[in-house]
Write a protein that holds these residues in place. Structure first.
Motif, PDB file in Angstrom:
ATOM      1  N   ALA A 185      21.058 -31.949-117.144  1.00 24.41           N
ATOM      2  CA  ALA A 185      21.595 -30.714-116.578  1.00 24.41           C
ATOM      3  C   ALA A 185      22.955 -30.951-115.935  1.00 24.41           C
ATOM      4  O   ALA A 185      23.911 -30.194-116.167  1.00 24.41           O
ATOM      5  CB  ALA A 185      20.609 -30.148-115.552  1.00 24.41           C
ATOM      6  N   VAL A 186      23.065 -32.002-115.131  1.00 23.38           N
ATOM      7  CA  VAL A 186      24.327 -32.290-114.454  1.00 23.38           C
ATOM      8  C   VAL A 186      25.423 -32.634-115.467  1.00 23.38           C
ATOM      9  O   VAL A 186      26.590 -32.264-115.292  1.00 23.38           O
ATOM     10  CB  VAL A 186      24.142 -33.426-113.426  1.00 23.38           C
ATOM     11  CG1 VAL A 186      25.475 -33.845-112.822  1.00 23.38           C
ATOM     12  CG2 VAL A 186      23.169 -32.993-112.329  1.00 23.38           C
ATOM     13  N   SER A 187      25.050 -33.301-116.551  1.00 21.82           N
ATOM     14  CA  SER A 187      26.048 -33.683-117.558  1.00 21.82           C
ATOM     15  C   SER A 187      26.660 -32.471-118.249  1.00 21.82           C
ATOM     16  O   SER A 187      27.718 -32.581-118.874  1.00 21.82           O
ATOM     17  CB  SER A 187      25.416 -34.605-118.612  1.00 21.82           C
ATOM     18  OG  SER A 187      24.532 -33.882-119.459  1.00 21.82           O
ATOM     19  N   SER A 188      26.020 -31.310-118.156  1.00 23.40           N
ATOM     20  CA  SER A 188      26.566 -30.114-118.787  1.00 23.40           C
ATOM     21  C   SER A 188      27.687 -29.484-117.959  1.00 23.40           C
ATOM     22  O   SER A 188      28.380 -28.588-118.438  1.00 23.40           O
ATOM     23  CB  SER A 188      25.454 -29.088-119.023  1.00 23.40           C
ATOM     24  OG  SER A 188      24.956 -28.598-117.805  1.00 23.40           O
ATOM     25  N   VAL A 189      27.862 -29.946-116.709  1.00 23.06           N
ATOM     26  CA  VAL A 189      28.925 -29.418-115.857  1.00 23.06           C
ATOM     27  C   VAL A 189      30.197 -30.214-116.112  1.00 23.06           C
ATOM     28  O   VAL A 189      30.273 -31.407-115.812  1.00 23.06           O
ATOM     29  CB  VAL A 189      28.534 -29.483-114.367  1.00 23.06           C
ATOM     30  CG1 VAL A 189      29.660 -28.922-113.500  1.00 23.06           C
ATOM     31  CG2 VAL A 189      27.239 -28.723-114.115  1.00 23.06           C
ATOM     32  N   ARG A 190      31.202 -29.552-116.680  1.00 21.81           N
ATOM     33  CA  ARG A 190      32.488 -30.225-116.946  1.00 21.81           C
ATOM     34  C   ARG A 190      33.313 -30.311-115.664  1.00 21.81           C
ATOM     35  O   ARG A 190      33.884 -31.353-115.350  1.00 21.81           O
ATOM     36  CB  ARG A 190      33.256 -29.470-118.022  1.00 21.81           C
ATOM     37  CG  ARG A 190      34.599 -30.094-118.386  1.00 21.81           C
ATOM     38  CD  ARG A 190      35.163 -29.481-119.663  1.00 21.81           C
ATOM     39  NE  ARG A 190      35.303 -28.038-119.546  1.00 21.81           N
ATOM     40  CZ  ARG A 190      36.394 -27.433-119.039  1.00 21.81           C
ATOM     41  NH1 ARG A 190      37.409 -28.154-118.591  1.00 21.81           N
ATOM     42  NH2 ARG A 190      36.460 -26.122-118.976  1.00 21.81           N
ATOM     43  N   ARG A 191      33.408 -29.207-114.937  1.00 19.32           N
ATOM     44  CA  ARG A 191      34.071 -29.173-113.631  1.00 19.32           C
ATOM     45  C   ARG A 191      33.298 -28.212-112.734  1.00 19.32           C
ATOM     46  O   ARG A 191      32.920 -27.130-113.162  1.00 19.32           O
ATOM     47  CB  ARG A 191      35.523 -28.695-113.736  1.00 19.32           C
ATOM     48  CG  ARG A 191      36.498 -29.667-114.360  1.00 19.32           C
ATOM     49  CD  ARG A 191      37.929 -29.175-114.148  1.00 19.32           C
ATOM     50  NE  ARG A 191      38.313 -29.238-112.743  1.00 19.32           N
ATOM     51  CZ  ARG A 191      39.016 -28.295-112.107  1.00 19.32           C
ATOM     52  NH1 ARG A 191      39.374 -27.192-112.738  1.00 19.32           N
ATOM     53  NH2 ARG A 191      39.341 -28.436-110.829  1.00 19.32           N
ATOM     54  N   GLY A 192      33.053 -28.665-111.512  1.00 20.49           N
ATOM     55  CA  GLY A 192      32.346 -27.802-110.582  1.00 20.49           C
ATOM     56  C   GLY A 192      31.274 -28.560-109.830  1.00 20.49           C
ATOM     57  O   GLY A 192      31.510 -29.669-109.353  1.00 20.49           O
ATOM     58  N   ALA A 193      30.090 -27.974-109.728  1.00 20.54           N
ATOM     59  CA  ALA A 193      29.036 -28.574-108.919  1.00 20.54           C
ATOM     60  C   ALA A 193      27.671 -28.252-109.502  1.00 20.54           C
ATOM     61  O   ALA A 193      27.500 -27.296-110.257  1.00 20.54           O
ATOM     62  CB  ALA A 193      29.123 -28.073-107.469  1.00 20.54           C
ATOM     63  N   ALA A 194      26.694 -29.082-109.124  1.00 19.88           N
ATOM     64  CA  ALA A 194      25.298 -28.877-109.513  1.00 19.88           C
ATOM     65  C   ALA A 194      24.451 -29.010-108.260  1.00 19.88           C
ATOM     66  O   ALA A 194      24.647 -29.926-107.453  1.00 19.88           O
ATOM     67  CB  ALA A 194      24.864 -29.898-110.563  1.00 19.88           C
ATOM     68  N   LEU A 195      23.501 -28.082-108.098  1.00 25.64           N
ATOM     69  CA  LEU A 195      22.645 -28.058-106.925  1.00 25.64           C
ATOM     70  C   LEU A 195      21.187 -27.965-107.349  1.00 25.64           C
ATOM     71  O   LEU A 195      20.802 -27.054-108.082  1.00 25.64           O
ATOM     72  CB  LEU A 195      22.990 -26.858-106.035  1.00 25.64           C
ATOM     73  CG  LEU A 195      22.038 -26.585-104.863  1.00 25.64           C
ATOM     74  CD1 LEU A 195      22.062 -27.727-103.848  1.00 25.64           C
ATOM     75  CD2 LEU A 195      22.400 -25.265-104.184  1.00 25.64           C
ATOM     76  N   CYS A 196      20.379 -28.899-106.873  1.00 26.19           N
ATOM     77  CA  CYS A 196      18.920 -28.864-107.043  1.00 26.19           C
ATOM     78  C   CYS A 196      18.301 -28.574-105.685  1.00 26.19           C
ATOM     79  O   CYS A 196      18.621 -29.238-104.692  1.00 26.19           O
ATOM     80  CB  CYS A 196      18.424 -30.211-107.577  1.00 26.19           C
ATOM     81  SG  CYS A 196      16.628 -30.420-107.512  1.00 26.19           S
ATOM     82  N   VAL A 197      17.412 -27.575-105.629  1.00 24.14           N
ATOM     83  CA  VAL A 197      16.682 -27.228-104.414  1.00 24.14           C
ATOM     84  C   VAL A 197      15.202 -27.357-104.728  1.00 24.14           C
ATOM     85  O   VAL A 197      14.677 -26.644-105.587  1.00 24.14           O
ATOM     86  CB  VAL A 197      17.004 -25.794-103.952  1.00 24.14           C
ATOM     87  CG1 VAL A 197      16.249 -25.477-102.671  1.00 24.14           C
ATOM     88  CG2 VAL A 197      18.502 -25.609-103.752  1.00 24.14           C
ATOM     89  N   ASP A 198      14.516 -28.279-104.031  1.00 22.40           N
ATOM     90  CA  ASP A 198      13.118 -28.502-104.390  1.00 22.40           C
ATOM     91  C   ASP A 198      12.395 -29.277-103.304  1.00 22.40           C
ATOM     92  O   ASP A 198      13.007 -29.980-102.493  1.00 22.40           O
ATOM     93  CB  ASP A 198      13.012 -29.288-105.703  1.00 22.40           C
ATOM     94  CG  ASP A 198      12.008 -28.685-106.667  1.00 22.40           C
ATOM     95  OD1 ASP A 198      10.909 -28.306-106.199  1.00 22.40           O
ATOM     96  OD2 ASP A 198      12.318 -28.566-107.853  1.00 22.40           O
ATOM     97  N   TYR A 199      11.052 -29.158-103.319  1.00 23.68           N
ATOM     98  CA  TYR A 199      10.232 -30.050-102.509  1.00 23.68           C
ATOM     99  C   TYR A 199      10.374 -31.463-103.061  1.00 23.68           C
ATOM    100  O   TYR A 199      10.449 -31.664-104.272  1.00 23.68           O
ATOM    101  CB  TYR A 199       8.763 -29.647-102.577  1.00 23.68           C
ATOM    102  CG  TYR A 199       8.416 -28.408-101.789  1.00 23.68           C
ATOM    103  CD1 TYR A 199       8.476 -28.427-100.397  1.00 23.68           C
ATOM    104  CD2 TYR A 199       8.016 -27.235-102.417  1.00 23.68           C
ATOM    105  CE1 TYR A 199       8.140 -27.306 -99.659  1.00 23.68           C
ATOM    106  CE2 TYR A 199       7.679 -26.103-101.690  1.00 23.68           C
ATOM    107  CZ  TYR A 199       7.755 -26.141-100.303  1.00 23.68           C
ATOM    108  OH  TYR A 199       7.424 -25.033 -99.581  1.00 23.68           O
ATOM    109  N   GLY A 200      10.395 -32.444-102.173  1.00 31.25           N
ATOM    110  CA  GLY A 200      10.556 -33.806-102.666  1.00 31.25           C
ATOM    111  C   GLY A 200      10.296 -34.847-101.598  1.00 31.25           C
ATOM    112  O   GLY A 200       9.923 -34.545-100.458  1.00 31.25           O
TER     113      GLY A 200
END
Length: 318
Positions: A185-200
């Motif tokens: 999923a993160v590799s699909s972002v060319r420029r910008g940001a990725a956010l995961c929100v989850d229990y962990g």
């Protein structure tokens, strides 16, 4: 687990009402969460220099609730440039805003923000358990009764992952499928940001008995993988963060939302005397905010944040 959640009669595709009928996420709890996302999107947009098109990708979009609530909150100029994409295996719900693109796969070459709210906890995993001889064996489960038995030995890939990420014996939820899903999923972002929100949980805090459970009609139930209930397990967030291959920040939802202006503070009593209706609205908002930042509830979620080829100001800085 894969068949139970995503098969032709799986939990996430069989129910037209969607996950909101069975469990409550931050997205369902309050529009304040979408408001915080809107402020975060503005910061990413500033960092990108206001691109002509801003990709907003919601992975595990449910029935499109987050995008539906969030789009009207964006300032006009940004709202016109946003390209909202919902990634979900369930069919497109009727009546969804036509601006929202609906697809089964994460798009490539994203410029903007990818967000995954309670997605990784539903990426299917295997569970292994230490038997009476100290050997790690796969946990098998009857699809109709939920009765568990021990099967063959853990795979080499499972052993490789757990040696680094899940120390000690016990019941172990193998996290490398989530690592692979998040890295992709993160590799699909060319420029910008990725956010995961989850229990962990992190390595030093792994639960010795695991976290695998089920939810149905708002109640926690035995995780029978027959498609009738959600089957979920908490995410090894440090492992997923490392697998993505980009620098990251990792903080609790409580701290993240406070940094984005949600503090749950009660309105001043003077407002009750001067404008009772406004006081009641502010009091209701404070209650919603308190739910989102509750350290024993939704506030305990982890926010895992990656910036890709961009520097974004004041991102989740308490």
């Amino acid at each position: 687990m894969r068949a139970a959640l995503y098969g032709s009669d799986g939990f996430f595709v069989r129910d037209h009402a969607g996950p909101a009928r069975h469990f409550r996420t931050s997205v369902h709890a309050s529009p304040l969460f979408a408001g915080a996302m809107a402020r975060l999107i503005e910061r990413v947009d500033d960092g990108l220099g206001g691109p002509a098109a801003f990709d907003l990708v919601d992975v595990g979009a449910g029935r499109g609730e987050l995008l539906t609530t969030l789009l009207p909150m964006l300032p006009g100029g940004l709202r016109e440039r946003v390209r909202p994409v919902a990634v979900e295996l369930a069919p497109r719900p009727p009546g969804l805003d036509p601006r929202i693109s609906w697809r089964r796969e994460i798009p490539a070459d994203i410029t903007g923000l990818l967000v995954a709210t309670e997605w990784l906890d539903n990426v299917p995993i295997d569970v292994v358990e230490t038997d009476e001889d100290g050997e790690l064996r796969k946990v098998l489960v009857d699809r109709h009764t939920g009765v568990e038995t021990l099967g063959g030995p853990a795979d080499a890939a499972d052993r490789f992952w757990l040696r680094r990420w899940w120390p000690g014996p016990g019941r172990i939820e193998i996290g490398w499928p989530r690592d692979a899903a998040w890295a992709e999923a993160v590799s699909s972002v060319r420029r910008g940001a990725a956010l995961c929100v989850d229990y962990g949980h992190r390595r030093a805090e792994r639960p010795p008995l695991g976290t695998l459970t089920g939810y149905r009609e708002g109640r926690q139930v035995t995780p029978v993988p027959d498609g009738s209930c959600d089957v979920t397990a908490h995410v090894a967030v440090d492992s997923a963060a490392t697998a993505a291959g980009h620098p990251y920040k990792m903080i609790s939802q409580r701290k993240a939302l406070r940094a984005l202006g949600i503090d749950g503070a009660r309105p001043p009593l003077d407002l009750a005397r001067t404008d009772p209706a406004a006081y009641l609205r502010a009091l209701a908002a404070a209650g919603s905010a308190a739910e989102l930042i509750d350290p024993d509830g939704l506030g305990a979620h982890w926010w895992l944040w990656h910036e890709i080829d961009v520097s974004i100001r004041d991102t989740m800085t308490p």
